[in-house]
Motif scaffolding. Structure first.
Motif, PDB file in Angstrom:
ATOM      1  N   UNK A  47       0.844  -1.220  -0.129  1.00  0.00           N
ATOM      2  CA  UNK A  47      -0.023   0.024   0.061  1.00  0.00           C
ATOM      3  C   UNK A  47       0.885   1.358   0.077  1.00  0.00           C
ATOM      4  N   UNK A  48       0.520   2.356  -0.696  1.00  0.00           N
ATOM      5  CA  UNK A  48       1.282   3.552  -0.732  1.00  0.00           C
ATOM      6  C   UNK A  48       1.434   4.164   0.567  1.00  0.00           C
ATOM      7  N   UNK A  49       2.614   5.012   0.658  1.00  0.00           N
ATOM      8  CA  UNK A  49       2.787   5.597   1.964  1.00  0.00           C
ATOM      9  C   UNK A  49       1.509   6.637   2.149  1.00  0.00           C
ATOM     10  N   UNK A  50       1.112   6.753   3.319  1.00  0.00           N
ATOM     11  CA  UNK A  50      -0.134   7.500   3.750  1.00  0.00           C
ATOM     12  C   UNK A  50       0.405   9.112   3.520  1.00  0.00           C
ATOM     13  N   UNK A  51       1.531   9.544   3.741  1.00  0.00           N
ATOM     14  CA  UNK A  51       2.112  10.929   3.776  1.00  0.00           C
ATOM     15  C   UNK A  51       1.720  11.601   5.108  1.00  0.00           C
ATOM     16  N   UNK A  52       1.481  10.898   6.221  1.00  0.00           N
ATOM     17  CA  UNK A  52       1.418  11.582   7.266  1.00  0.00           C
ATOM     18  C   UNK A  52       1.484  10.488   8.515  1.00  0.00           C
ATOM     19  N   UNK A  53       1.443  11.152   9.692  1.00  0.00           N
ATOM     20  CA  UNK A  53       1.574  10.175  11.001  1.00  0.00           C
ATOM     21  C   UNK A  53       0.834  11.162  11.944  1.00  0.00           C
ATOM     22  N   UNK A  54       0.701  10.636  13.270  1.00  0.00           N
ATOM     23  CA  UNK A  54      -0.489  11.163  14.132  1.00  0.00           C
ATOM     24  C   UNK A  54       0.368  11.351  15.272  1.00  0.00           C
ATOM     25  N   UNK A  55      -0.036  12.053  15.969  1.00  0.00           N
ATOM     26  CA  UNK A  55       0.329  12.325  17.369  1.00  0.00           C
ATOM     27  C   UNK A  55      -0.296  11.424  18.240  1.00  0.00           C
ATOM     28  N   UNK A  56      -0.006  11.385  19.476  1.00  0.00           N
ATOM     29  CA  UNK A  56      -0.534  10.644  20.650  1.00  0.00           C
ATOM     30  C   UNK A  56      -2.100  11.074  20.929  1.00  0.00           C
ATOM     31  N   UNK A  57      -2.412  12.377  20.688  1.00  0.00           N
ATOM     32  CA  UNK A  57      -3.697  12.667  20.772  1.00  0.00           C
ATOM     33  C   UNK A  57      -4.641  12.852  19.504  1.00  0.00           C
ATOM     34  N   UNK A  58      -4.021  12.265  18.415  1.00  0.00           N
ATOM     35  CA  UNK A  58      -4.748  11.852  17.162  1.00  0.00           C
ATOM     36  C   UNK A  58      -4.693  12.898  16.038  1.00  0.00           C
ATOM     37  N   UNK A  59      -3.885  14.007  16.278  1.00  0.00           N
ATOM     38  CA  UNK A  59      -3.630  14.963  15.287  1.00  0.00           C
ATOM     39  C   UNK A  59      -2.659  14.552  14.302  1.00  0.00           C
ATOM     40  N   UNK A  60      -3.102  14.582  12.703  1.00  0.00           N
ATOM     41  CA  UNK A  60      -2.386  14.368  12.030  1.00  0.00           C
ATOM     42  C   UNK A  60      -0.957  15.266  11.586  1.00  0.00           C
ATOM     43  N   UNK A  61       0.028  14.874  11.184  1.00  0.00           N
ATOM     44  CA  UNK A  61       1.079  15.683  11.023  1.00  0.00           C
ATOM     45  C   UNK A  61       1.858  15.091   9.953  1.00  0.00           C
ATOM     46  N   UNK A  62       2.105  16.002   8.689  1.00  0.00           N
ATOM     47  CA  UNK A  62       2.108  15.619   7.586  1.00  0.00           C
ATOM     48  C   UNK A  62       3.961  15.104   7.419  1.00  0.00           C
ATOM     49  N   UNK A  92       9.496  11.735  21.649  1.00  0.00           N
ATOM     50  CA  UNK A  92       9.585  12.647  22.824  1.00  0.00           C
ATOM     51  C   UNK A  92       9.378  14.092  22.760  1.00  0.00           C
ATOM     52  N   UNK A  93      10.020  14.848  21.605  1.00  0.00           N
ATOM     53  CA  UNK A  93       9.578  16.230  21.426  1.00  0.00           C
ATOM     54  C   UNK A  93       8.527  16.444  21.027  1.00  0.00           C
ATOM     55  N   UNK A  94       7.713  15.648  20.119  1.00  0.00           N
ATOM     56  CA  UNK A  94       6.794  16.062  19.329  1.00  0.00           C
ATOM     57  C   UNK A  94       5.408  15.170  19.429  1.00  0.00           C
ATOM     58  N   UNK A  95       5.642  14.239  20.343  1.00  0.00           N
ATOM     59  CA  UNK A  95       4.378  13.332  20.792  1.00  0.00           C
ATOM     60  C   UNK A  95       4.087  12.376  19.634  1.00  0.00           C
ATOM     61  N   UNK A  96       4.934  12.032  18.644  1.00  0.00           N
ATOM     62  CA  UNK A  96       4.408  11.470  17.565  1.00  0.00           C
ATOM     63  C   UNK A  96       4.206   9.802  17.807  1.00  0.00           C
ATOM     64  N   UNK A  97       3.389   9.471  16.949  1.00  0.00           N
ATOM     65  CA  UNK A  97       3.199   7.801  17.080  1.00  0.00           C
ATOM     66  C   UNK A  97       3.614   7.279  15.709  1.00  0.00           C
ATOM     67  N   UNK A  98       5.104   7.320  15.946  1.00  0.00           N
ATOM     68  CA  UNK A  98       5.807   6.797  14.601  1.00  0.00           C
ATOM     69  C   UNK A  98       6.887   5.874  14.789  1.00  0.00           C
ATOM     70  N   UNK A  99       7.184   4.770  13.984  1.00  0.00           N
ATOM     71  CA  UNK A  99       8.057   3.874  14.215  1.00  0.00           C
ATOM     72  C   UNK A  99       9.374   3.981  13.099  1.00  0.00           C
ATOM     73  N   UNK A 100      10.635   3.607  13.839  1.00  0.00           N
ATOM     74  CA  UNK A 100      11.718   3.543  13.251  1.00  0.00           C
ATOM     75  C   UNK A 100      12.009   3.443  11.692  1.00  0.00           C
ATOM     76  N   UNK A 101      11.031   2.489  11.090  1.00  0.00           N
ATOM     77  CA  UNK A 101      10.801   2.224   9.718  1.00  0.00           C
ATOM     78  C   UNK A 101      10.431   3.293   9.005  1.00  0.00           C
TER      79      UNK A 101
END
Length: 310
Positions: A47-62, A92-101
């Motif tokens: 599947x294509x990369x979504x182009x964004x991730x989300x913070x821990x409170x659910x806000x999208x970040x490009x 830690x700094x931006x509360x992102x839900x993101x993995x190392x991949x």
């Protein structure tokens, strides 16, 4: 074709829709097959990369914003970090839900991945063993001694290889520098002088833990030459006693008797002393013979070999 598909999805028969829209059956099925192939290709690729991730409170970040944060880290506190540590900072700094991949993919896209560390070949340390030496070319010792050039106000270096059995200086280096390459050079020279370079059985070479002796360059050379290199434990000069004894001799009988005015003068005097030491100077421990005389006498069976325990 999209209109036909719309009506067919709503439940109308394929034949009826195609007849009304005047579309050939072959054209319709060719379109369906192409569309199916495209979908299968997408599934194979992923599947294509979504182009964004989300913070821990659910806000999208490009992804563009994430890339900007990564570059800020690399320009500051994360200058020496790889993608794994950058992932930790983003969390830690931006509360992102993101993995190392994903961070790896973004770093690769921006061409900011740190180069992989090269694994250095480690040579195992071989400690000096207790030995009984019964002949020449069984154990050599090597070490470095400094000398002072009064006229030039600088040191010179003397690195020697001594045969523990016959006490001869097999090879040496005199110079204003003393590096691993010089050690490799005199080791090769010593093997050639004793006609051992092409022999299977070679002497064990013993040293302390100086930088020249623990260098990768020297260990690689020992492997190439087929030699065993062993090192004495720290603070145990008695295990390198024969080369230490030789250094005491050259200090007393050469260095203290001359005040060197230049490096060429020091080179000439020290070289001459080593030649005289091998050929002329008598040793009380080897029947009052010089090293060369003792070695020849043993070879001819004129004297009984003296065992050396080290």
């Amino acid at each position: 074709m999209e209109i036909a598909q719309k009506y067919i999805v709503q439940g109308h028969s394929i034949s009826f829709v195609l007849r009304v829209l005047e579309v050939e059956r072959s054209t319709y099925y060719a379109h369906v097959n192409r569309r199916q192939q495209v979908q299968e290709t997408i599934l194979r690729i992923g599947r294509p990369a979504p182009g964004l991730s989300y913070t821990q409170d659910g806000k999208p970040v490009s992804d563009e914003q994430i890339c900007e944060w990564i570059m800020e880290f690399l320009a500051g506190e994360g200058a020496a970090y790889g993608y794994r540590k950058l992932t930790v900072l983003l969390r830690r700094r931006h509360k992102l839900k993101i993995n190392k991949k994903k961070v790896y993919r973004l770093c690769k896209l921006m061409d900011v991945l740190r180069p992989q560390r090269k694994i250095k070949i480690k040579h195992p340390k071989r400690l000096a063993n207790n030995r009984v030496i019964t002949d020449s070319n069984q154990l050599w010792e090597v070490d470095i001694k400094y000398g002072w050039i009064q006229g030039e106000q600088r040191f010179f270096f003397l690195m020697c290889i001594i045969d523990v059995f016959d006490r001869a200086i097999v090879a040496y280096h005199i110079g204003l520098t003393c590096e691993a390459k010089h050690l490799v050079q005199i080791t090769q020279e010593a093997l050639m002088k004793r006609q051992l370079f092409d022999q299977e059985d070679k002497p064990v070479l013993r040293s302390d833990n100086g930088p020249q002796f623990i260098s990768h360059r020297f260990e690689e050379a020992c492997t190439e030459f087929g030699m065993v290199h062993e090192r004495i434990p720290p603070n145990t000069p008695n295990k390198n006693a024969h080369i230490e004894s030789y250094h005491a001799i050259i200090e007393l009988e050469c260095y203290q008797r001359h005040e060197f005015e230049s490096y060429p003068q020091a080179y000439e005097i020290v070289s001459q002393f080593i030649q005289d030491y091998n050929r002329i100077r008598i040793h009380g421990s080897i029947y009052d013979l010089s090293p060369y005389e003792y070695r020849e006498a043993v070879k001819q069976g004129m004297v009984k070999p003296k065992q050396v325990k080290v």
